[in-house]
Design a protein around this motif. Sequence first.
Motif, PDB file in Angstrom:
ATOM      1  N   SER A  76       9.811  37.139 -20.504  1.00  0.00           N
ATOM      2  CA  SER A  76       9.510  36.774 -19.120  1.00  0.00           C
ATOM      3  C   SER A  76       7.990  36.820 -18.967  1.00  0.00           C
ATOM      4  O   SER A  76       7.352  37.758 -19.434  1.00  0.00           O
ATOM      5  CB  SER A  76      10.175  37.793 -18.206  1.00  0.00           C
ATOM      6  OG  SER A  76       9.487  37.866 -17.004  1.00  0.00           O
ATOM      7  N   ALA A  78       6.176  37.622 -16.561  1.00  0.00           N
ATOM      8  CA  ALA A  78       5.817  38.881 -15.888  1.00  0.00           C
ATOM      9  C   ALA A  78       4.418  38.837 -15.287  1.00  0.00           C
ATOM     10  O   ALA A  78       3.542  39.629 -15.642  1.00  0.00           O
ATOM     11  CB  ALA A  78       5.951  40.045 -16.864  1.00  0.00           C
ATOM     12  N   LEU A  79       4.207  37.899 -14.366  1.00  0.00           N
ATOM     13  CA  LEU A  79       2.883  37.728 -13.755  1.00  0.00           C
ATOM     14  C   LEU A  79       2.888  38.269 -12.330  1.00  0.00           C
ATOM     15  O   LEU A  79       3.940  38.347 -11.692  1.00  0.00           O
ATOM     16  CB  LEU A  79       2.520  36.235 -13.703  1.00  0.00           C
ATOM     17  CG  LEU A  79       2.674  35.442 -14.990  1.00  0.00           C
ATOM     18  CD1 LEU A  79       2.459  33.956 -14.710  1.00  0.00           C
ATOM     19  CD2 LEU A  79       1.691  35.907 -16.044  1.00  0.00           C
ATOM     20  N   TYR A  80       1.715  38.613 -11.837  1.00  0.00           N
ATOM     21  CA  TYR A  80       1.573  38.933 -10.409  1.00  0.00           C
ATOM     22  C   TYR A  80       1.382  37.589  -9.703  1.00  0.00           C
ATOM     23  O   TYR A  80       0.286  37.042  -9.677  1.00  0.00           O
ATOM     24  CB  TYR A  80       0.377  39.840 -10.175  1.00  0.00           C
ATOM     25  CG  TYR A  80       0.524  41.194 -10.815  1.00  0.00           C
ATOM     26  CD1 TYR A  80       1.576  42.029 -10.457  1.00  0.00           C
ATOM     27  CD2 TYR A  80      -0.375  41.633 -11.774  1.00  0.00           C
ATOM     28  CE1 TYR A  80       1.723  43.277 -11.046  1.00  0.00           C
ATOM     29  CE2 TYR A  80      -0.230  42.877 -12.361  1.00  0.00           C
ATOM     30  CZ  TYR A  80       0.827  43.692 -12.000  1.00  0.00           C
ATOM     31  OH  TYR A  80       0.974  44.919 -12.585  1.00  0.00           O
ATOM     32  N   ARG A  82       1.264  36.387  -6.784  1.00  0.00           N
ATOM     33  CA  ARG A  82       0.453  36.091  -5.598  1.00  0.00           C
ATOM     34  C   ARG A  82      -1.022  35.939  -5.963  1.00  0.00           C
ATOM     35  O   ARG A  82      -1.842  35.619  -5.112  1.00  0.00           O
ATOM     36  CB  ARG A  82       0.615  37.190  -4.562  1.00  0.00           C
ATOM     37  CG  ARG A  82       1.991  37.145  -3.919  1.00  0.00           C
ATOM     38  CD  ARG A  82       2.131  38.192  -2.853  1.00  0.00           C
ATOM     39  NE  ARG A  82       3.503  38.246  -2.388  1.00  0.00           N
ATOM     40  CZ  ARG A  82       4.105  39.338  -1.976  1.00  0.00           C
ATOM     41  NH1 ARG A  82       3.465  40.480  -1.962  1.00  0.00           N
ATOM     42  NH2 ARG A  82       5.352  39.306  -1.565  1.00  0.00           N
ATOM     43  N   MET A  83      -1.340  36.215  -7.209  1.00  0.00           N
ATOM     44  CA  MET A  83      -2.742  36.084  -7.630  1.00  0.00           C
ATOM     45  C   MET A  83      -2.991  34.694  -8.188  1.00  0.00           C
ATOM     46  O   MET A  83      -2.068  34.023  -8.655  1.00  0.00           O
ATOM     47  CB  MET A  83      -3.060  37.106  -8.735  1.00  0.00           C
ATOM     48  CG  MET A  83      -2.993  38.541  -8.302  1.00  0.00           C
ATOM     49  SD  MET A  83      -3.255  39.647  -9.708  1.00  0.00           S
ATOM     50  CE  MET A  83      -4.975  40.042  -9.493  1.00  0.00           C
ATOM     51  N   TYR A  91      -8.505  40.417 -13.796  1.00  0.00           N
ATOM     52  CA  TYR A  91      -7.932  41.751 -13.603  1.00  0.00           C
ATOM     53  C   TYR A  91      -7.569  42.381 -14.957  1.00  0.00           C
ATOM     54  O   TYR A  91      -7.957  43.510 -15.256  1.00  0.00           O
ATOM     55  CB  TYR A  91      -6.708  41.626 -12.701  1.00  0.00           C
ATOM     56  CG  TYR A  91      -5.876  42.880 -12.561  1.00  0.00           C
ATOM     57  CD1 TYR A  91      -6.372  44.001 -11.906  1.00  0.00           C
ATOM     58  CD2 TYR A  91      -4.585  42.933 -13.075  1.00  0.00           C
ATOM     59  CE1 TYR A  91      -5.600  45.140 -11.764  1.00  0.00           C
ATOM     60  CE2 TYR A  91      -3.807  44.070 -12.939  1.00  0.00           C
ATOM     61  CZ  TYR A  91      -4.312  45.168 -12.285  1.00  0.00           C
ATOM     62  OH  TYR A  91      -3.542  46.298 -12.157  1.00  0.00           O
ATOM     63  N   PHE A  92      -6.833  41.635 -15.782  1.00  0.00           N
ATOM     64  CA  PHE A  92      -6.428  42.190 -17.071  1.00  0.00           C
ATOM     65  C   PHE A  92      -7.628  42.363 -18.008  1.00  0.00           C
ATOM     66  O   PHE A  92      -7.675  43.327 -18.777  1.00  0.00           O
ATOM     67  CB  PHE A  92      -5.308  41.360 -17.712  1.00  0.00           C
ATOM     68  CG  PHE A  92      -3.953  41.845 -17.281  1.00  0.00           C
ATOM     69  CD1 PHE A  92      -3.344  42.918 -17.905  1.00  0.00           C
ATOM     70  CD2 PHE A  92      -3.311  41.270 -16.201  1.00  0.00           C
ATOM     71  CE1 PHE A  92      -2.126  43.398 -17.484  1.00  0.00           C
ATOM     72  CE2 PHE A  92      -2.089  41.747 -15.762  1.00  0.00           C
ATOM     73  CZ  PHE A  92      -1.482  42.812 -16.409  1.00  0.00           C
ATOM     74  N   ARG A 137      -3.206  35.990 -20.960  1.00  0.00           N
ATOM     75  CA  ARG A 137      -3.390  37.410 -20.623  1.00  0.00           C
ATOM     76  C   ARG A 137      -3.385  38.271 -21.897  1.00  0.00           C
ATOM     77  O   ARG A 137      -4.211  39.166 -22.064  1.00  0.00           O
ATOM     78  CB  ARG A 137      -2.250  37.868 -19.704  1.00  0.00           C
ATOM     79  CG  ARG A 137      -2.258  39.361 -19.420  1.00  0.00           C
ATOM     80  CD  ARG A 137      -0.918  39.824 -18.878  1.00  0.00           C
ATOM     81  NE  ARG A 137       0.140  39.703 -19.864  1.00  0.00           N
ATOM     82  CZ  ARG A 137       1.389  39.355 -19.608  1.00  0.00           C
ATOM     83  NH1 ARG A 137       1.762  39.084 -18.384  1.00  0.00           N
ATOM     84  NH2 ARG A 137       2.296  39.265 -20.570  1.00  0.00           N
TER      85      ARG A 137
END
Lengths: 301, 233
Positions: A76, A78-80, A82-83, A91-92, A137
């Motif tokens: 998956s 697995a992202l945020y 809303r960013m 961020y990462f 990422r």
Amino acid sequence: MTRRFGSFNALSHTSFVVRSGEIVALLGPNGAGKTTASRIIAGILAPTAGDAVVDGLSVREDAPRVRARCGLVTDSPALYERMSLRSYLTYFARLYDVMSPGPRIAGLVELMGLTDVLDRKLAAFSRGMKQKAAIARALVHEPPVLLLDEPATALDPEMSQTLRELIVSLRAQDRAILLCTHDLDEAQRISDRVVIVDRGRIVREGPTDELRSAGRPSFRAELVADEAAVRAALRTAGVTIGDLSAANGRLELRWTTDDPAENNTRALRALLDAGVRVISVNAETRSLEDAYLAIIKESRQ
Amino acid sequence: MRKAVLLARREIVEQYSDRGAGFRAVFFVALPIALIFLNRGTGGRGPDTILLIFALQAALLPTATAINSAAGSFAAEKEAQTLVPLLAAPIADIDIVAGKLIAVLVPAAALAIISLAAYYGASSVIFGHERIARLLTPTTLFGLFALAIFFIMTVGAWVMVVSARVGSQRTAQQIAGFVLGGMIVALSAIGSLIQSLAAEIVIGVVVAVLVSDLVALDLARRFWNREEAVARL
């Protein structure tokens, strides 16, 4: 590595090596221990016994530094969501202590073909784009080790191919890549070596091509003849029939032998002597899937 | 600590980009003001302690927003599977817990300040500025704010412990609902106690909440760890 969850043994004395510039496919059915292995190597799950050494560092003794050397992609994205892609990667990058992430992010999004959507919210991305963002990422800190856990799940064939090309290009950058998958086609196409696990144990390990060609060579012949005549001729020649089926007025014969030079010559001579018309004879190429299924079956027996 | 702040900032932006979170915040700030408007007759004629109870509500009701944030802190990430990439990053467990706690604490604390300021303004208009200035001295206001902070930390830490251990945000929110229920009961109890022993009770409650905070934070540190979270994913 050994890992137990309560009384359940997810991994038992599992040991394998992934070298720089190599793609190793970790194959196995669901629940075989692939994800557990990748999480131990990523430094996010401690082994119950044993150790994993990543770029010279022990996950047992130095998990944070191991984590800094690994890039992990799961099935998956697995992202945020809303960013925006830019904020997400920045961020990462900061979590991984990348000092000036700007140029690195620009290079990555170009590699992934995501430059045009850099400032778009991740929620608006397609499944394939999200998976590419997840790979970006995982690469944002330029890890020497890349752990891909079912990365092509739910991707369409075109996107799967793009992903494969990308993985191969990452191998060229001298990264050690562990590909956990049960997509045997994907493993066959890009992996250099294969490790097959079942019920937490390694059941076979070796170069992909070697694994495919392992086992007794098998052959297939297309014949025009009476089935009884074929059986009688082969019995005389001492060749054991694997499978004999009739379709469209033709017989399809399959057999395996340890000594093709001797036994195939004898079989063909006997068939021709019996008046059988031989249309074709082919050596059967085993796919990785055939090899995998045979190995899993064998290990369970 | 830098990574904890980084994590907290992302969480706050994420939480408040949801329209529902904005509505919840406005609701909990508006509720105490609505209560004094509805009870302006009682407040005007009654003793000062009634106005103190309203002030306490103004300080503590916005902390309810913290419960939802804390409930979602780990459970929502587990559900969206975003916890794995986070745990795979070189960030210490204590930074993750601290970052999430900051993300719970800062917005709720800001709301408590806004709510107290709004209450002060609204009650000055309704009950007279002189009376409110005498009642809500800077020390009292600071005390109420400190109480709110301790309360957020306690509730946040306890709900986060639950959130780290359950599988879904829904379950965490249901449990948070019970916490909210308990909070309302506690508020009512505090309110009735303040009527008889105002200053001592406020101090006593602050001490009790502080002790509870320390226990909760220590438990959060012990209960939550990377291994536990990953094993439950």
